[in-house]
Design a protein around this motif. Structure first.
Motif, mmCIF file in Angstrom:
data_model
loop_
_atom_site.group_PDB
_atom_site.id
_atom_site.type_symbol
_atom_site.label_atom_id
_atom_site.label_comp_id
_atom_site.label_asym_id
_atom_site.label_seq_id
_atom_site.Cartn_x
_atom_site.Cartn_y
_atom_site.Cartn_z
ATOM 1 N N UNK A 276 6.357 9.527 -0.261
ATOM 2 C CA UNK A 276 7.577 8.864 -0.706
ATOM 3 C C UNK A 276 7.378 7.964 -1.932
ATOM 4 N N UNK A 277 6.585 8.435 -2.900
ATOM 5 C CA UNK A 277 6.386 7.669 -4.143
ATOM 6 C C UNK A 277 6.531 8.608 -5.336
ATOM 7 N N UNK A 278 7.715 9.185 -5.534
ATOM 8 C CA UNK A 278 7.857 10.219 -6.575
ATOM 9 C C UNK A 278 7.445 9.758 -7.968
ATOM 10 N N UNK A 279 7.777 8.528 -8.358
ATOM 11 C CA UNK A 279 7.447 8.084 -9.718
ATOM 12 C C UNK A 279 5.946 7.878 -9.885
ATOM 13 N N UNK B 65 0.825 -1.216 0.000
ATOM 14 C CA UNK B 65 0.000 0.000 0.000
ATOM 15 C C UNK B 65 0.857 1.263 0.000
ATOM 16 N N UNK B 66 0.228 2.375 -0.373
ATOM 17 C CA UNK B 66 0.877 3.687 -0.325
ATOM 18 C C UNK B 66 0.024 4.609 0.529
ATOM 19 N N UNK B 67 0.706 5.563 1.192
ATOM 20 C CA UNK B 67 -0.006 6.488 2.070
ATOM 21 C C UNK B 67 -0.433 7.716 1.277
ATOM 22 N N UNK B 68 -1.754 7.864 1.084
ATOM 23 C CA UNK B 68 -2.296 9.046 0.407
ATOM 24 C C UNK B 68 -2.247 10.213 1.385
ATOM 25 N N UNK B 69 -1.664 11.327 0.937
ATOM 26 C CA UNK B 69 -1.483 12.501 1.806
ATOM 27 C C UNK B 69 -2.540 13.545 1.486
ATOM 28 N N UNK B 70 -3.281 13.945 2.505
ATOM 29 C CA UNK B 70 -4.341 14.941 2.322
ATOM 30 C C UNK B 70 -4.008 16.186 3.136
ATOM 31 N N UNK B 71 -4.181 17.345 2.518
ATOM 32 C CA UNK B 71 -3.870 18.611 3.189
ATOM 33 C C UNK B 71 -5.062 19.118 3.999
#
Lengths: 505, 505
Positions: A363-366, A172-178
């Motif tokens: 931390x998933x730039x691509x 999984x990846x952590x979705x970042x919400x502002x």
């Protein structure tokens, strides 16, 4: 500065505007907005004392609790990020989250999986958390008093909440919400759900899931009351709805059936619930709500990456597409892989821009670059505009077949195949083709004991529903479709049925 | 880019999501959203051809028309600013606006005052405007296709709408509102008014006033229908409500009485109006609406500089303060002149921060600096928090008296004086005082034929209502209070009654 509004600011305003309103209820704990503000101020100070500053992550490993909201608000005050993680994950999954997120502080509830990973600075929920919080110097609202926060944080897309979602590449990846995205999403939900002051939300689903979190935050935004329960329990839902005069809870499907069954004897008064009609028993216990959200049975399309909901069926009464129309604070485009808009009625990837869109994955730039191609957030899902402009969700865009220079998405062909009454399940792959580069191959599972269908009949059925060039050139029948979660396992299908020659491969 | 949402973007979305919905009605003209989008695209191109780019001003001098909304949306597409100016101003006032705003393009409706000022490039509303628009190359949505716009315009507070307001120093200033502020204000209004798709708004008040403009824009935001009429006319309101099934019009007080009287015979069906209860005749013609906005009789506090409404009575059912509670997208603080927050119950200046606050006045750097002191927008009005956190509006903060190091606002003392039944009107000034620097002096007009009151009686009355140090040390009785607009003319009062020694003077 003059346009700033963070979640922490929302709390600071409520502490002034709603001094007598109950902000949170969690077991024996009841906090008014000024009491919540005072606790968050100390918690922010305590976290800052542990080195938490802008961009740093705080991890919550536990069940639902008021502490999740407190930690989120304290993170907002510091410009930091809270991640409430799935407590029920395996030790291996938790270890991945810890390494991926690299949190500065972990607050945890004791569990077997977490105990094996526990580091020296971890703060245990309960007495240790209370002690930690009580020792913090107060960090009051306003960046001018906040040691770590920049003046404009919350306006620049800097994140405050991380939610792990969608496994890409198996993890999984952590979705970042502002702050800004969450506040905008809340505003849209306030509109469609027609939430009013006094709204009381029972957090009966997991807070690491956007479906519960989005209502928790909208309730905060309107200055309502959030009631927390550690995890879903039908009888406890009944007790809390009655005791706290809950307006809405996180409930659907079988959860509603369970609550209705638990209250079959009428022990609890559930009439304060203003919710979706579901069954005669349920409807008789509650007050069926007439907001666009409830009227449309919570229909729409969403994902964590858009803050929750991107489109609402409630904004398209009588519309043709079941996903309805976009939130008033976003734009949606259906795009081809080259970034151009597909013609109305054609299937494209659901892409979005607007106030409630996330700020990428941690931390998933691509992956982030790929999903923001052409200046639009690419949801990874396929949709179509109906003639009335409403949107139909087609299915996940897992891969694409290229045949005769045309783009063909498996989900669209599968959907057409599955609309045939004899078809139980179907998956579509691309096989190498000398003339067309690729040709569509359908793997079909027929309904056992059903009417049956020939390959020719199925191809004709599909031709009547989608463009002719998308029809399968090959049809094979199988006993079952290999799956990865809810979607076909295309790698396995390619291996078993000769798939290949995909674009870009 | 991914978070951008401008008014032009909202239109571009509606053109896709609502291809069949009527966007505007103006006389014989009826436009669907795609038709409005096509006109705005050409209008933006035509304006760009006249050199209109980011930050440039376009002036509308005319009555209400669909062209006002078209010009605003075209300005949004270009990053430019539309100012709809008061058509009824004198030639002198219009000349001031022309010099102050320095518009790149003027679109005007013929009037005696304007005709004398008309420059060579002015475009007359009607046929000339249509010709101008038709000649424009299309500028479609998305900054990537727009010649003049920056990628992020709309996210940085850059303005799109200018509305002249509040005379400082005798001349009005143009309050600048950004796409983001207007969209946020619309979202708050959608929440409190519970606007739904299909909402049809009759622009029956002037569009150069924020009270009409804010509903025009909220109607756009939810994808409803804006109906325009050149100016208020009671019979025409009835005809349009009936013909267009209008949900809400800009109406209050005597306008409502006039509409009810015009339809006394029941000629028109006004039942589509979902509006505020007003009189038995009115209530019987319309559908009394139950949204927080209508239930609270549109109560609240607002000004042009906050996009319209800053607080809503509808968010404070049963609250003590008639201004209610802040919009969910702003914070409010009651500040002393030194920027510190006054204690609850004390009077301070109503200050605000948040999504819907304006971007300052056009070309007023000193005024802008003063009104954004300490990072808060200073409204120039006084208010107080009640014990339940709701806000009471006290009056304009036109000046301050300093007595014994305490701040005293005339409006607060005047309010206390006017609550005495014998008092018809009152004004308060500061007079030089050896011991206290200044002392409060009240100029009081008694009700003719009323019970009368002595100076001592009035001072006692005031002492029972506000802090003792704010009571008048001197009371004089007068025949009338000199006024400047709706407020006391303090300069004239100082001259007549010995005022002076003001702080900072």
């Amino acid at each position: 500065m003059i346009h700033r509004l963070t979640l922490s600011d929302v709390l600071a305003e409520h502490a002034r505007s709603r001094p007598l309103v109950t902000a949170v209820v969690d077991g024996e704990t009841r906090l008014t907005y000024p009491e919540l503000e005072a606790r968050v101020a100390r918690l922010a100070g305590a976290l800052a004392g542990r080195g938490v500053g802008p961009g740093d992550r705080v991890l919550w490993l536990g069940r639902n609790a008021a502490a999740v909201l407190e930690l989120l608000l304290a993170a907002s005050r510091l410009g930091a990020v809270l991640c409430p993680a799935n407590w029920r994950q395996s030790a291996d999954e938790l270890a991945f989250v810890l390494e991926d997120l690299a949190p500065t502080v972990v607050v945890w509830e004791r569990s077997e999986a977490a105990a094996g990973l526990c580091g020296p600075g971890w703060i245990e929920a309960g007495a240790a958390y209370e002690e930690f919080l009580a020792g913090g110097p107060e960090v009051r609202d306003g960046a001018e008093h906040s040691p770590g926060a920049t003046a404009e944080h919350g306006d620049d897309g800097s994140p405050v909440l991380a939610l792990y979602t969608a496994a890409f590449g198996g993890r999984p990846s952590a979705a970042l919400l502002s702050d800004a995205a969450l506040i905008a999403h809340s505003a849209a939900l306030l509109v469609v759900r027609q939430m009013e002051p006094g709204f009381t939300f029972l957090n009966s689903g997991p807070l690491y899931h956007v479906g519960t979190m989005m209502f928790c935050l909208a309730t905060l935004q309107i200055g309502g009351t959030n009631v927390f329960m550690p995890a879903f329990d039908a009888e406890e839902v009944c007790r809390l709805v009655d005791a706290e005069k809950v307006t809405q809870a996180f409930l659907f499907g079988q959860m509603i059936d369970a609550v209705a069954a638990a209250n079959a004897g009428g022990k609890y008064d559930l009439s304060s619930l203003r919710f979706v009609a579901h069954s005669p028993e349920w409807d008789a216990m509650i007050t069926v709500d007439d907001s666009p959200w409830c009227r449309s049975k919570m229909g729409g399309y969403g994902q964590t990456e858009v803050g929750g909901m991107l489109t609402f069926l409630g904004l398209a009464p009588g519309g043709a597409g079941f996903a309805g129309r976009p939130s008033p604070l976003v734009q949606v485009r259906l795009l081809a892989p080259d970034g151009t808009e597909v013609a109305p009625g054609e299937v494209g990837e659901i892409c979005a821009r607007g106030k409630s869109i996330f700020s990428g994955y941690h931390d998933r730039p691509e992956l982030n670059a790929a999903r923001t191609a052409y200046g639009w957030h690419h949801t990874g899902d396929l949709g179509r505009r109906e003639p009335d402009g409403t949107i139909t969700f087609i299915g996940p865009k897992l891969r694409m077949i290229k045949s005769g220079n045309e783009n063909i998405y498996p989900a669209e062909v599968e959907r057409a195949l599955k609309s045939h009454p004899a078809v139980r399940d179907a998956a579509v792959i691309g096989v190498p083709d000398e003339r067309w580069t690729q040709a569509v191959k359908a793997v079909v599972v027929l309904e056992p004991g059903g009417p049956g269908a020939s390959a020719e009949e199925l191809v004709e059925h599909v031709r009547g529903r989608i463009a002719a060039y998308k029809r399968p050139r090959h049809v094979v029948f199988a006993e079952e479709i290999p799956k990865r979660g809810f979607t076909p396992d295309y790698d396995a299908l390619d291996a078993a049925y000769g798939g290949g020659a995909y674009p870009g491969a």
